[in-house]
Every structure is written in C-alpha cells, then in structure tokens.
Design a protein around this motif. Structure first.
Motif, short mmCIF file in Angstrom:
data_model
loop_
_atom_site.label_atom_id
_atom_site.label_comp_id
_atom_site.label_asym_id
_atom_site.label_seq_id
_atom_site.Cartn_x
_atom_site.Cartn_y
_atom_site.Cartn_z
N GLU A 163 0.84 -1.20 0.00
CA GLU A 163 0.00 0.00 0.00
C GLU A 163 0.87 1.26 0.00
N GLY A 164 1.96 1.23 0.76
CA GLY A 164 2.89 2.37 0.76
C GLY A 164 3.54 2.57 -0.60
N PHE A 165 3.88 1.46 -1.26
CA PHE A 165 4.46 1.55 -2.59
C PHE A 165 3.47 2.17 -3.57
N TRP A 166 2.18 1.74 -3.51
CA TRP A 166 1.17 2.32 -4.40
C TRP A 166 1.05 3.82 -4.18
N SER A 167 1.14 4.24 -2.94
CA SER A 167 1.06 5.67 -2.63
C SER A 167 2.22 6.43 -3.28
N LEU A 168 3.42 5.88 -3.21
CA LEU A 168 4.58 6.50 -3.84
C LEU A 168 4.42 6.55 -5.36
N LEU A 169 3.92 5.46 -5.94
CA LEU A 169 3.72 5.42 -7.39
C LEU A 169 2.70 6.46 -7.83
N ARG A 170 1.58 6.56 -7.12
CA ARG A 170 0.56 7.56 -7.48
C ARG A 170 1.14 8.98 -7.40
#
Length: 169
Positions: free
Chosen positions: A109-116
């Motif tokens: 979930e943290g990775f998705w936040s960084l990607l967005r």
C-alpha cells in the motif's frame, strides 16, 4: 472558523479497473525490505494472475493479501497465504501474539502511494505508455538510488538492453 473536512475521492469509475474503463489493472508484489515487481494486466482474473505469481514468487512463500477473492487459490497454487480484511477495518494482525503485527499489506500500500505521487505530475498516461512508466518506477525502487547516483545504473541498464536488441533468445 470550522470547515467540514475535504472529501477525497479517486476520480474515475468506482470498482476494479479494466482496460475498457480506461483504468487498467496493475498487479504488484513486493518483498518486505526488498524488491518490487509491477505489471499492467489485461484483466483481473485468477487465470491472468496465476502464471505471473508463479513466475516471480518461490513456491511455499508466505503471501499476504487483502480479502479480494482473486487470491483465494494461492494455497492450491503452492503458496502459504494470509489475509487482512479491510472491509472489517482490519489493517494489521498479530497472529502469533509476539507483539509484531506481521499480517498486513502496508508495504505494498505504501508503494502504491509513492507510485501515485510520482505519476500525478504527468496528468494522465495512455494505456500504451503506462507499462513503460511502471517499469521505470519499478527500476527506481529496486535500484534504491536517487539523484546523480542513479545515473550509472540507468546507463548500465540502457546499454544492456540496447545490446540485446535483435538477438535471438
């Protein structure tokens, strides 16, 4: 002066992404403290994710997911599987009662936040270009470098990829 909290909603149609909705599904897997792999999918079906997972995850690995039923067959595919149920307000769980909440998907979930956040300034990316952006962000994460220290690994990758063009596998 009190103001009501701002409502933050994702733009676009609600629900799971599809190519037809111009909201392509992306599958991501991350090893805690390690590498990530992300890939745009044609659809969100078990038959689509099974070969991808089997290709990139060692048999008998422990996999943590949310409760989405697409992951229900992970154990029959040869993996150990635990879930958290976001629908019930569960985001982490301490199954072995050692004080460490090991059952969670917060790393991904943290990775998705960084990607967005990284994609946001691009203000919309075509479906054709999205795999290139995903691949570059995956590279950035996995190389673990930023700024000038990123230049040499990037040049090495480009030279390696360029030398492989046109060769028979």
């Amino acid at each position: 002066m009190d103001h009501p909290p701002r409502k933050r909603r994702l733009k676009g149609a609600p629900g799971r992404g599809t190519l037809e909705k111009d909201k392509p599904p992306v599958l991501g897997m991350i090893q805690r403290g390690g590498q990530v792999i992300i890939n745009m999918l044609s659809n969100v079906k078990k038959a689509t994710i099974e070969p991808f997972i089997k290709k990139h995850v060692a048999p008998q690995s422990q996999i943590y997911t949310d409760e989405y039923n697409i992951y229900d067959d992970l154990e029959s595919w040869g993996f150990r599987h635990k879930t958290v149920c976001h629908g019930k307000g569960e985001y982490a769980r301490d199954d072995d009662k050692d004080g460490i909440y090991e059952v969670h998907v917060n790393t991904m979930e943290g990775f998705w936040s960084l990607l967005r956040s990284w994609l946001r300034p691009h203000r919309g990316i075509s479906q054709e270009a999205l795999p290139l952006y995903l691949g570059f962000f995956e590279f950035l994460h996995n190389i673990g470098r930023r700024g000038k220290s990123l230049l040499q690994p990037l040049v090495n990758l480009l030279v390696t990829q360029q030398s492989g063009i046109g060769k028979e596998p």
